[in-house]
Structure formats: structure tokens, C-alpha cells
Design an enzyme around this catalytic site. Structure first.
Site, PDB file in Angstrom:
ATOM      1  N   LYS A   1     -13.083 -10.113   6.216  1.00  0.00           N
ATOM      2  CA  LYS A   1     -12.381  -8.924   5.726  1.00  0.00           C
ATOM      3  C   LYS A   1     -13.336  -7.721   5.691  1.00  0.00           C
ATOM      4  CE  LYS A   1      -8.977  -7.050   3.252  1.00  0.00           C
ATOM      5  NZ  LYS A   1      -7.695  -6.798   3.822  1.00  0.00           N
TER       6      LYS A   1
ATOM      7  N   LYS B   1       2.281 -12.453   3.850  1.00  0.00           N
ATOM      8  CA  LYS B   1       3.525 -12.307   3.069  1.00  0.00           C
ATOM      9  C   LYS B   1       4.439 -13.502   3.312  1.00  0.00           C
ATOM     10  CE  LYS B   1       3.273  -7.360   3.620  1.00  0.00           C
ATOM     11  NZ  LYS B   1       2.281  -7.218   2.560  1.00  0.00           N
TER      12      LYS B   1
ATOM     13  N   LYS C   1      -3.681  -9.857  -1.668  1.00  0.00           N
ATOM     14  CA  LYS C   1      -2.801  -9.574  -2.809  1.00  0.00           C
ATOM     15  C   LYS C   1      -1.470 -10.345  -2.739  1.00  0.00           C
ATOM     16  CE  LYS C   1       0.654  -6.317  -1.672  1.00  0.00           C
ATOM     17  NZ  LYS C   1       0.640  -6.479  -0.245  1.00  0.00           N
TER      18      LYS C   1
ATOM     19  N   GLY D   1       0.799  -1.218   0.000  1.00  0.00           N
ATOM     20  CA  GLY D   1       0.000   0.000   0.000  1.00  0.00           C
ATOM     21  C   GLY D   1       0.833   1.269   0.000  1.00  0.00           C
ATOM     22  N   ASN D   2       1.962   1.258   0.714  1.00  0.00           N
ATOM     23  CA  ASN D   2       2.768   2.477   0.834  1.00  0.00           C
ATOM     24  C   ASN D   2       3.442   2.880  -0.480  1.00  0.00           C
ATOM     25  OD1 ASN D   2       4.589   0.258   0.997  1.00  0.00           O
ATOM     26  ND2 ASN D   2       6.116   1.569   1.940  1.00  0.00           N
TER      27      ASN D   2
HETATM   28  P1  ADP Z   1       1.186  -4.043   2.569  1.00  0.00           P
HETATM   29  O1  ADP Z   1       0.335  -2.919   2.126  1.00  0.00           O
HETATM   30  O2  ADP Z   1       2.588  -3.922   2.087  1.00  0.00           O
HETATM   31  O3  ADP Z   1       0.585  -5.389   2.325  1.00  0.00           O
HETATM   32  P2  ADP Z   1       0.668  -4.487   5.389  1.00  0.00           P
HETATM   33  O4  ADP Z   1       0.401  -3.377   6.343  1.00  0.00           O
HETATM   34  O5  ADP Z   1      -0.451  -5.378   5.019  1.00  0.00           O
HETATM   35  O6  ADP Z   1       1.371  -3.824   4.144  1.00  0.00           O
HETATM   36  O7  ADP Z   1       1.813  -5.410   5.987  1.00  0.00           O
HETATM   37  C1  ADP Z   1       3.074  -4.891   6.364  1.00  0.00           C
HETATM   38  C2  ADP Z   1       3.078  -4.506   7.850  1.00  0.00           C
HETATM   39  O8  ADP Z   1       3.063  -5.673   8.659  1.00  0.00           O
HETATM   40  C3  ADP Z   1       4.319  -3.801   8.322  1.00  0.00           C
HETATM   41  O9  ADP Z   1       4.324  -2.453   7.973  1.00  0.00           O
HETATM   42  C4  ADP Z   1       4.222  -4.034   9.840  1.00  0.00           C
HETATM   43  O10 ADP Z   1       3.567  -2.956  10.461  1.00  0.00           O
HETATM   44  C5  ADP Z   1       3.350  -5.257   9.986  1.00  0.00           C
HETATM   45  N1  ADP Z   1       3.950  -6.394  10.692  1.00  0.00           N
HETATM   46  C6  ADP Z   1       3.252  -7.246  11.466  1.00  0.00           C
HETATM   47  N2  ADP Z   1       4.031  -8.196  11.977  1.00  0.00           N
HETATM   48  C7  ADP Z   1       5.294  -7.953  11.500  1.00  0.00           C
HETATM   49  C8  ADP Z   1       6.548  -8.608  11.680  1.00  0.00           C
HETATM   50  N3  ADP Z   1       6.682  -9.701  12.430  1.00  0.00           N
HETATM   51  N4  ADP Z   1       7.634  -8.087  11.041  1.00  0.00           N
HETATM   52  C9  ADP Z   1       7.504  -6.981  10.271  1.00  0.00           C
HETATM   53  N5  ADP Z   1       6.345  -6.322  10.087  1.00  0.00           N
HETATM   54  C10 ADP Z   1       5.239  -6.795  10.680  1.00  0.00           C
HETATM   55 MG    MG Z   2      -1.235  -6.136   3.209  1.00  0.00          MG
END
Ligand code: ADP
Ligand code: MG
Length: 310
Positions: A128, A272, A210, A11-12
């Protein structure tokens, strides 16, 4: 050596603070610049992206104008619309950025459907949240089939299922586009969720993660590498704790143990990590997946930055 790389943009990469079209294009412009080194190195890029805030805002627009003359469009259609809008922005800024770098390459966005099973257990457990927050009254006035949950005091929100992707319909075509040398933007927002029933395909009210959709696409187009770009440079153990620790290069087995210990939040880092594991396992462990931030992507082949799953 030239690699075929699926890059999943978080998203970022698209939205910082300002959700205007202009600001999102600006954010994507800086994202595009960071991808150029990979393109300069001759790699084939297939770019997927999230759409959470964009489809959320679109659903708000839909419900604000909802009327007999202008009925709100369903979620699958809204996903298609955001694939179109985000793909258009990215296509525009990537072409510009490539031109500035003196690289002659085509960029194309493909509307992408992703088949899910109508028997996926997610359909009996929608989780969701999507669309606007409603008051209890507004929610009760909607006498539809939808399921709403109370979201931490902020109101009621519709929840939809998040089924697992089975197959990306356009994968063979995406492969052809890549072979033709086009940078292909596909599977945006996890793809448009569709089900097959007696040979008939139709869109469903659901959201596909995604990261999982990108992984499935990477499998199907025989990508060499899956790179999941997000806001953090690594997956961490004890994330956000004083003793948090970067995960560098790690085996599937070890990573699974960390999953079991609950190190990764569901809905953000967990998908992820799971997508990365699935990709590596699908390749019989001949391929890797990397989770890192956009800022690190240029150095992916010259350093050992990021969480690398083998
Ligand atoms: P994206 O839009 O890239 O899918 P998300 O917000 O869904 O982003 O997922 C990434 C986020 O997951 C990171 O920014 C962080 O805040 C969070 N996060 C949760 N658990 C962890 C972890 N163990 N290590 C790193 N980030 C984590
Ligand atoms: Mg995400």
C-alpha cells in the site's frame, strides 16, 4: 423494524476537490443530510469512513516539518489524528443536521484500534503506497527500514503492509454507545493498526482496508446490515466497458464466480465485494450487505437499488 446498520463511507463522502477543512466539512454536511432519513426511520447507525487523501496530506505535512525539534509522527499516530479530525467534522455537521431535522440524538467519535497479526503475510509483502513521492536521491538519503517502490514514473513512494483486521478493540464499547442511542463514528481509516506481542499492544506502520475493518466491526457489534457507500451506485460486471452491467441482488456463490473472473479491481471494488461476502457468510447467510452510492441510501428500504449480497 429498527436495524443496527454499519455504514462505511467512501472517500467521495468527505473530499470532493478542495482539501481544505472548510470544504471537507461542506462535503460531509451533504453526506450527513443523506443519512438523516435512516436516522429518522429509527435505525441505529455506526459510521466508519476512509482517510486515504487526509492521511496522505498529513504525512506530507509531517515530512515537510520533520526535524529534531519537530519529528515526523509515525503512520499509526497519523491514522489516529485523521480519525480525530474527520470524526470531529462529521460529528459537528451531523449534530447540526439532526438539529435542523428536529431529531434529538447524540453523536460521538471513538478512536478505534484494530488488532492485526504480527504474522500476517502482508508484513512480508508491503503493497500500500503512502505519503509523499520522493526522488531517487531523497529515497536513498532515507537509510531507514522502509520499503519504497517506483510509482509509474512519478517518483518513489513508501509502501506499507495492509494486514487483515482480526478484532476491533473498542467493539464492546461501541456496542454500548449504540445501545445508549448514540450515533457512533468508529474505525475511521480502517482503524489504528496495532499488534499484540506477549500481552503488549503497540501501533504498527500499516494500513488496514476500511471496508474490511468496517466488516469486522459489523460482525463484532452484531449489526443487522452492512452498507458500503461509494462513488458508484452498483458493483458492475465488465466495469467501464461498453457492455458493463449492474449487479443487483446476488448470492455469495454467484458473486464469488465474478471475483474469480476478475470483474473487480483490487484496492477499490474488490475489498468491498469481499467484505460484503464475509459479512453475509459470518451471519450464516441470515444477513445482507449492500454496496451502493450515498445518493441511494435514503431509498435502501423502499427500493431494491444497489448491489445486494445475500
Ligand atoms: P471508496 O473511497 O468508496 O473506497 P474506491 O475508489 O476505493 O472508493 O472504490 C470504488 C471504485 O471502484 C469505484 O468508484 C470504481 O471506480 C471502482 N471499481 C472498480 N471495479 C469496479 C466494478 N467492477 N464495479 C464498480 N466499480 C468498480
Ligand atoms: Mg477504497
Amino acid at each position: 423494524m429498527k436495524k443496527r446498520i454499519v455504514i462505511a463511507l467512501g472517500g467521495n463522502a468527505i473530499l470532493t476537490k478542495d482539501p481544505s477543512a472548510k470544504a471537507q466539512q461542506l462535503a460531509l454536511r451533504s453526506t450527513a443530510k443523506k443519512l438523516v432519513p435512516l436516522i429518522e426511520q429509527g435505525h441505529e447507525l455506526i459510521i466508519s469512513h476512509g482517510n486515504g487523501p487526509q492521511v496522505g496530506n498529513l504525512l506530507l505535512q509531517q515530512s515537510a516539518a520533520d526535524s529534531k525539534e519537530n519529528p515526523a509522527l509515525p503512520l499509526d499516530t497519523c491514522v489516529a489524528m485523521t480519525q480525530g479530525s474527520i470524526g470531529y467534522w462529521l460529528q459537528l455537521v451531523l449534530r447540526e443536521t439532526l438539529k435542523e431535522a428536529g431529531i434529538n440524538k447524540e453523536v460521538i467519535t471513538l478512536l478505534t484500534q484494530v488488532i492485526v497479526s504480527k504474522d500476517d503475510p502482508a508484513f512480508s509483502h508491503p503493497t500500500k503506497p503512502v505519503g509523499p513521492f520522493l526522488s531517487e536521491e531523497e529515497k536513498n538519503r532515507k537509510n531507514d527500514q522502509d520499503i519504497y517502490i517506483e510509482d509509474s514514473g512519478r517518483g518513489w513512494r513508501k509502501v506499507v503492509p495492509s494486514p487483515k483486521p482480526i478484532s476491533v478493540t473498542e467493539a464492546p464499547l461501541i456496542e454500548k454507545l449504540v445501545e445508549m442511542g448514540a450515533i457512533t463514528i468508529a474505525a475511521g481509516g480502517g482503524g489504528i493498526p496495532v499488534v499484540e506481542d506477549n500481552g503488549e499492544v503497540s501501533g504498527v506502520e500499516a494500513v488496514i482496508d476500511k471496508d474490511f475493518a468496517s466488516e469486522k466491526l459489523a460482525e463484532q457489534i452484531k449489526a443487522d446490515l452492512l452498507i458500503i457507500l461509494t462513488a458508484v451506485d452498483h458493483a458492475y460486471l465488465d466495469y467501464n466497458q461498453p457492455n458493463q452491467k449492474q449487479i443487483k441482488t446476488i448470492s455469495v456463490e454467484e458473486l464469488k464466480q465474478h471475483i474469480d473472473k476478475g470483474h473487480f479491481a483490487s484496492g477499490s471494488m474488490l475489498p468491498k465485494v469481499e467484505a460484503a461476502i464475509r459479512f453475509v457468510e459470518h451471519s450464516n447467510r441470515t444477513k445482507q450487505a449492500i454496496i451502493t452510492s450515498l445518493d441511494n441510501v435514503a431509498n435502501i428500504f423502499t427500493t431494491d437499488i444497489g448491489t445486494r449480497i445475500y
